[in-house]
Scaffold this active site. Sequence first.
Site, PDB file in Angstrom:
ATOM      1  N   LYS A   1       5.453 -36.757   3.377  1.00 38.84           N
ATOM      2  CA  LYS A   1       5.162 -36.291   2.012  1.00 38.84           C
ATOM      3  C   LYS A   1       4.606 -37.446   1.208  1.00 38.84           C
ATOM      4  CE  LYS A   1       5.556 -33.248  -1.347  1.00 38.84           C
ATOM      5  NZ  LYS A   1       4.120 -33.492  -1.625  1.00 38.84           N
TER       6      LYS A   1
ATOM      7  N   LYS B   1      11.451 -43.585  -0.704  1.00 35.76           N
ATOM      8  CA  LYS B   1      11.678 -42.799  -1.924  1.00 35.76           C
ATOM      9  C   LYS B   1      12.318 -41.447  -1.578  1.00 35.76           C
ATOM     10  CE  LYS B   1       8.173 -43.051  -4.690  1.00 35.76           C
ATOM     11  NZ  LYS B   1       6.856 -42.768  -5.348  1.00 35.76           N
TER      12      LYS B   1
ATOM     13  N   LYS C   1       0.883 -40.957   2.797  1.00 34.18           N
ATOM     14  CA  LYS C   1      -0.004 -41.223   1.645  1.00 34.18           C
ATOM     15  C   LYS C   1      -1.447 -41.095   2.094  1.00 34.18           C
ATOM     16  CE  LYS C   1       0.606 -42.551  -2.688  1.00 34.18           C
ATOM     17  NZ  LYS C   1       1.872 -42.362  -3.429  1.00 34.18           N
TER      18      LYS C   1
ATOM     19  N   THR D   1       7.345 -37.059 -13.056  1.00 34.27           N
ATOM     20  CA  THR D   1       7.522 -38.487 -12.752  1.00 34.27           C
ATOM     21  C   THR D   1       8.166 -39.179 -13.954  1.00 34.27           C
ATOM     22  OG1 THR D   1       5.589 -38.399 -11.333  1.00 34.27           O
ATOM     23  CG2 THR D   1       6.318 -40.589 -12.024  1.00 34.27           C
TER      24      THR D   1
ATOM     25  N   ASN E   1      -1.080 -40.190 -16.528  1.00 39.63           N
ATOM     26  CA  ASN E   1      -0.094 -39.097 -16.533  1.00 39.63           C
ATOM     27  C   ASN E   1       1.315 -39.607 -16.851  1.00 39.63           C
ATOM     28  OD1 ASN E   1       2.109 -37.628 -14.941  1.00 39.63           O
ATOM     29  ND2 ASN E   1       0.538 -36.063 -15.044  1.00 39.63           N
TER      30      ASN E   1
ATOM     31  N   SER F   1       7.992 -32.009  -6.641  1.00 39.33           N
ATOM     32  CA  SER F   1       7.116 -31.543  -5.551  1.00 39.33           C
ATOM     33  C   SER F   1       7.948 -30.818  -4.498  1.00 39.33           C
ATOM     34  CB  SER F   1       6.410 -32.724  -4.877  1.00 39.33           C
ATOM     35  OG  SER F   1       5.244 -33.073  -5.571  1.00 39.33           O
TER      36      SER F   1
HETATM   37  N1  GLU Z   1       2.178 -39.641  -5.791  1.00 37.51           N
HETATM   38  C1  GLU Z   1       3.523 -39.438  -6.255  1.00 37.51           C
HETATM   39  C2  GLU Z   1       4.407 -40.591  -5.790  1.00 37.51           C
HETATM   40  O1  GLU Z   1       3.934 -41.668  -5.532  1.00 37.51           O
HETATM   41  C3  GLU Z   1       4.070 -38.069  -5.914  1.00 37.51           C
HETATM   42  C4  GLU Z   1       4.179 -37.752  -4.452  1.00 37.51           C
HETATM   43  C5  GLU Z   1       4.540 -36.296  -4.183  1.00 37.51           C
HETATM   44  O2  GLU Z   1       4.787 -35.562  -5.108  1.00 37.51           O
HETATM   45  O3  GLU Z   1       4.556 -35.950  -2.992  1.00 37.51           O
HETATM   46  O4  GLU Z   1       5.608 -40.474  -5.759  1.00 37.51           O
END
Ligand code: GLU
Length: 421
Positions: free
Chosen positions: A69, A93, A105, A189, A219, A350
């Site tokens: 993810k 995370k 990513k 976030t 954002n 998410s």
């Molecule tokens: N890009 C965001 C992060 O770095 C969200 C990732 C997601 O929602 O999968 O946490």
Amino acid sequence: MTEETLLDRALVRLDQAASHLQIDPDVIEKLKYPRETIKVRLLIRMDDGSRKSFLAWRCRYDDTRGPTKGGIRFHPDAAVEEVETLAFWMTFKCAVMNLPYGGGKGAVRVDPRQLSKAELERVSRSYMQAFAHVIGPDRDIPAPDVYTNAMIMGWMADEYYQLAGQVRPAVITGKPISLGGSLGRDDATARGGFYLLRHLAGELGLGSEMRVAVQGFGNAGQFIAKLLAAEGHKIVAVSDSSGAIHAPGGLDVEALIARKRAGQPVTAMANEAGVQSIAPDALLGVHCDVLVPAALEDMITKDNADAIKAKVVLELANGPVTADADAILEKKGIVVLPDILANAGGVTVSYFEWVQNRQGYYWDLEEVHQRLLKTMEREGRAVWNISRERGTSVRTAAYIHALSRLANAIEEHGTQSYFIS
Ligand code: GLU
């Protein structure tokens, strides 16, 4: 000597956490390399009829705890080491938050501000065409990141449906609400960071009227300013790529967001009463209680960390504080609430979106907020307690918390002692 990469530097955190735990060497062997990184060139027809190629990547770092993810970033400086490092951070995370995911990513090396809207759509659809074979609701689930948004997620989802011959909204998160997105994903976030800060405010010595500086006004930066200002806190400085502004009496956050949405930089506010323009780096040195880096990685380094006067650094960006700077901040008694916890509200909502998509049953905003609050407080408290019990920084505690979950999962496949008795 080969030069140390961003990933090498990120892996130092893994070693630090491992030294606090009794874990099998297999765990480190598995986590110190990305499992799969794919690189392609997207060949795009531009509006003037010419073709241009853009480098693009998708990294699936580790999937022990579930499908990978993580977001997709569009940025002119995107690079493979950065994508792999961000995927490593996503692995940790998701484990900190106990989400049933591994980490991934993606990125395209492109400046989206130089593209027309039609070109942006073609880049987005082409990304999904190139990587659809590794993406999927049970395999790898992208989301927005720097310079990508709900509309781009909607194009990518649509492209996937056309290739798969099925509508499968759980393939990507951060979609527009009317295309299966979750309520509350837009500010998640920032809201997660806000809940965490509020929950630990007493322990952190923060009062009910905080002065806050926000680096980066995209954002996450805009939403954290809005959430904090609504609770009576003062946003005293803000920066974006155009520069920085300082208003010791507090900025009018609504007006600033309105200007930003109209395409103006934050420095356009500099001629208003009580607002001065300052050098971008000077933002770090303003008098405040909380500093919120909400831009990119490596912004707070050994060269500027000494100037910071805040009590707490809330990392809404990924990797904004380098390891050298961490040591300086720790010496100064400044607490860093680390990215893999502080900005995890985004991936947490998410996850809620993915759950709702799979169930075909949608929650109201109140339910999303309640569940996010509960998750942030539960994991935030657990990390805080580890840091107090072991006498470590909050960052090391977050890595310990995540690594013990990852290690449990990896060790369940059997370690050396199981096979050789
Ligand atoms: N890009 C965001 C992060 O770095 C969200 C990732 C997601 O929602 O999968 O946490």
